[in-house]
Each structure stands twice: as C-alpha cells, then as structure tokens.
Design an enzyme around this catalytic site. Structure first.
Site, PDB file in Angstrom:
ATOM      1  N   HIS A 254       0.856  -1.192   0.000  1.00 37.66           N
ATOM      2  CA  HIS A 254       0.000   0.000   0.000  1.00 37.66           C
ATOM      3  C   HIS A 254       0.892   1.242   0.000  1.00 37.66           C
ATOM      4  CE1 HIS A 254      -3.798  -2.098   0.620  1.00 37.66           C
ATOM      5  NE2 HIS A 254      -3.228  -2.813   1.560  1.00 37.66           N
TER       6      HIS A 254
ATOM      7  N   HIS B  43      -0.888  -6.552  -5.459  1.00 36.94           N
ATOM      8  CA  HIS B  43      -0.952  -7.841  -4.776  1.00 36.94           C
ATOM      9  C   HIS B  43      -0.283  -8.880  -5.664  1.00 36.94           C
ATOM     10  CE1 HIS B  43      -3.189 -11.764  -4.858  1.00 36.94           C
ATOM     11  NE2 HIS B  43      -2.740 -11.787  -3.616  1.00 36.94           N
TER      12      HIS B  43
ATOM     13  N   VAL C  50       2.357 -16.555  -5.003  1.00 36.50           N
ATOM     14  CA  VAL C  50       2.646 -17.819  -5.685  1.00 36.50           C
ATOM     15  C   VAL C  50       2.663 -18.900  -4.614  1.00 36.50           C
ATOM     16  CG1 VAL C  50       3.877 -16.984  -7.726  1.00 36.50           C
ATOM     17  CG2 VAL C  50       5.120 -17.233  -5.583  1.00 36.50           C
ATOM     18  N   ARG C  51       2.099 -20.060  -4.925  1.00 31.56           N
ATOM     19  CA  ARG C  51       1.975 -21.088  -3.896  1.00 31.56           C
ATOM     20  C   ARG C  51       1.916 -22.474  -4.522  1.00 31.56           C
ATOM     21  NH1 ARG C  51      -2.573 -18.311  -4.669  1.00 31.56           N
ATOM     22  NH2 ARG C  51      -4.432 -19.440  -5.318  1.00 31.56           N
TER      23      ARG C  51
ATOM     24  N   HIS D 268       0.232  -5.363 -17.642  1.00 37.96           N
ATOM     25  CA  HIS D 268      -0.309  -6.522 -18.355  1.00 37.96           C
ATOM     26  C   HIS D 268       0.709  -7.112 -19.328  1.00 37.96           C
ATOM     27  CE1 HIS D 268      -4.524  -7.142 -17.185  1.00 37.96           C
ATOM     28  NE2 HIS D 268      -4.451  -5.897 -16.766  1.00 37.96           N
TER      29      HIS D 268
ATOM     30  N   HIS E  88     -20.867  -7.859  -4.495  1.00 35.65           N
ATOM     31  CA  HIS E  88     -21.859  -7.058  -3.769  1.00 35.65           C
ATOM     32  C   HIS E  88     -21.866  -5.601  -4.225  1.00 35.65           C
ATOM     33  CE1 HIS E  88     -18.116  -6.503  -1.568  1.00 35.65           C
ATOM     34  NE2 HIS E  88     -18.643  -5.467  -0.926  1.00 35.65           N
TER      35      HIS E  88
ATOM     36  N   GLY F  93      -6.870 -22.322  10.609  1.00 35.29           N
ATOM     37  CA  GLY F  93      -6.231 -22.014  11.885  1.00 35.29           C
ATOM     38  C   GLY F  93      -4.895 -21.334  11.737  1.00 35.29           C
ATOM     39  N   GLY F  94      -4.721 -20.602  10.647  1.00 37.55           N
ATOM     40  CA  GLY F  94      -3.455 -19.924  10.387  1.00 37.55           C
ATOM     41  C   GLY F  94      -3.208 -18.752  11.325  1.00 37.55           C
TER      42      GLY F  94
END
Length: 316
Positions: A112, A122, A125-126, A161, A191, A274-275
């Site tokens: 930010h 943002h 990678v995982r 991009h 929403h 539960g992180g």
C-alpha cells in the site's frame, strides 16, 4: 510437519525458491524507500513457528514495512504449513480431497503506497499438496498478480499486463488470456458490481503442464513481479497530490478491505485452517474510509477510475 506429502528434495527446492523470492522483493522495496536518515523505512522480519499438536503446523517469515517514505504499509509473507484436513475454501474444485491432510508453501504480498498516484499491488505464488495416507498426493499451484490504482494511467496498465503476458509466454500463448480473464472474474466485488482494479493474471488449482513445467511457470510469475510493478512506482511516487487525492485513496482502500474479507479465498483458507491471523491480514491497509453513496462528478479523475479503468478490458 504433520505429514510429508512431498519428497524432501522437492520441499527444499520449492522452499528455497520462495524464501529467495521474498528476500529479493523486500530488498528491492528497501532500495526504493531510500536511506533511513531520509525517511526510508525497513522491513521488520517476524519469524514464527507452529509446534506439533497445533491445528496448523509449520513455520514462516512475515516481513512488514510500515510508515515508509514511499510505502505506508507493505507486507510480504512466506509460509510453509501442513494440517490434518483441507479447509472448505481449498476444495471447491477438488471435492474428492475434502478432509485430506495437506501441505502448503507460498509467498504472498500486498503493498500500500503513500502517494495516491501509485497503485496498490498484490502478488502471490503457492504450491499445495493433499492426499490421504497410502495414496499418491495430488499437487497443484496457484498465484498471480493484480494492480489496484486509485488514479488511472493507461501506460501503467499496459506495462503491467505486458509483464504478465511475457511471464507466461514461454509456457503457452493461451495462458495469458485465460489467466487474465480468470483474474477479472476473481477480483470482482459481487456485492458492489465492481472490479477491484485493472486486473492482471490469476490461476488456481493448476497442474496442467505437469509438475516441473507448472512449477517453472509459477516461478516465472514470481520472478516477473518486480519488472511489472517497480517502474510504475518510480514513475508516480513523486507526483504532487493533496487532501482530495488522499481522501479518494482512503475511500478506494475501503473497497480493497471489503474484497479481502468477504471474497478472497486466500484469506478464508488461512482463517479456516487455523493460520496465523497477523500474517493472514498483512494485506490490510493502515487506514481506509467508507462514504455513504459517494458520487464523483462526471469527467473528474475520480469518476474516470470507475468508468474507464475498473472495466474488463484488453489492455494490450
């Protein structure tokens, strides 16, 4: 770790890459911040560990920069965790793995900036593996990056991009349009009926190229991040601005908070499994605002953000 779902050599290789990526990115941000005696901030490194017997086991490093010259708040976290069963947010597209033990490794960041003309960004990678004892584990990858401007600049959107497209190009020409559309669909505030930003790329539950090529593609996305974002920061970080721009920035940050808490699967995964809450919520801005039924006058830069930039477009 609760269960070794991946060979030790694979874990070491992927973990080494992710820890190196985190270090490279945070070092680059500190360079942008500049000397500390001129107001440049530094990342605080918070190493953590969840011991055996915890609902979620493993370790990680949360790096957080606050009150900087360029970045008001920047969080970049690495985690390597395992748990006894996949949370619901991770099995939407893989119902056969519901309740399976899992192992997950990744780097996730949100930056930010202080200047309203510099966009929030943002990236993550995982790799996730899941499987029941005695079964071959299922492994898949996810990640991407997206840009959330407060004031739109065409050249910034095109540059971002293009970097995303170039990162994916070696792995198939159809991937960028596919992941670009996926990003537009995912980062959408249902929403509000509104895009979160100008998009980028997003992929999840991905193993189409086989393990090695899917891993290489994910690493290419991670490696492209600094090339995609830093030139934009350098172009905009010194632009003059006033209270009007700051007020609009805080208002738009409110939308960012809404998306992360209401819709983001990564946030839900972390909380449901539960992180570590402080690490999961490193994406939150330090300040945000909400205005009741705000309307910006047609033709203003604030109105143009919605009418021109928060639209699903082919930026290339």
């Amino acid at each position: 770790m609760a269960q070794a779902l991946n060979p030790a050599s694979t874990v070491a290789r992927v973990r080494g890459y992710l820890e190196g990526l985190q270090s490279r990115i945070t070092a680059a941000l500190e360079d942008i911040e500049g000397p500390q005696d001129q107001g440049g901030a530094r990342f605080r490194s918070d190493a953590w560990r969840r011991e055996p017997g915890s609902p979620l086991q493993g370790d990680g490093i949360t790096r957080i920069l606050e009150g900087g010259r360029v970045f008001e708040r920047a969080g970049c976290g690495f985690s390597h965790v395992s748990g006894p069963q996949l949370p619901p947010s991770a099995t939407q597209h893989r119902p056969e793995l519901e309740g399976s033990p899992f192992e997950a490794m990744g780097v996730s960041l949100v930056f930010h900036p202080r200047n309203p003309y510099v966009p929030t960004v943002h990236m993550n990678v995982r790799m996730i593996a899941a499987g029941r004892p005695g079964q071959e584990p299922t492994c898949w990858f996810g990640g991407g990056m997206d840009l959330t401007p407060y004031y739109g600049f065409e050249e910034d959107a095109v540059h971002f991009h293009r970097a995303c497209r170039d990162a994916l190009a070696p792995f198939g020409e159809g991937l960028y349009p596919r992941f670009k559309a996926w990003c537009d669909e995912y980062f959408y505030l249902k929403h509000r009926g509104e895009q979160r930003g100008i998009g980028g790329i997003f992929f999840d539950d991905f193993s189409d190229l086989g393990f090695e090529r899917s891993l290489a593609m994910t690493q290419s996305v991670g490696d492209a991040f600094l090339k995609a974002y830093l030139p934009i920061v350098q172009r905009r970080m010194a632009l003059p601005h006033g209270e009007r721009e700051r007020e609009f920035q805080l208002y738009r940050r409110g939308r960012y908070v809404e998306f992360n808490l209401v819709w983001d699967r990564g946030t839900h995964f972390g909380l449901q499994s539960g992180g570590r809450t402080e690490s999961i919520l490193l994406s939150m801005p330090p300040l945000a605002a909400w205005t009741y039924q705000r309307e910006d006058a047609p033709g203003t830069p604030e109105a143009e953000l919605t009418t021109r930039y928060l639209q699903r477009r082919d930026w290339l």
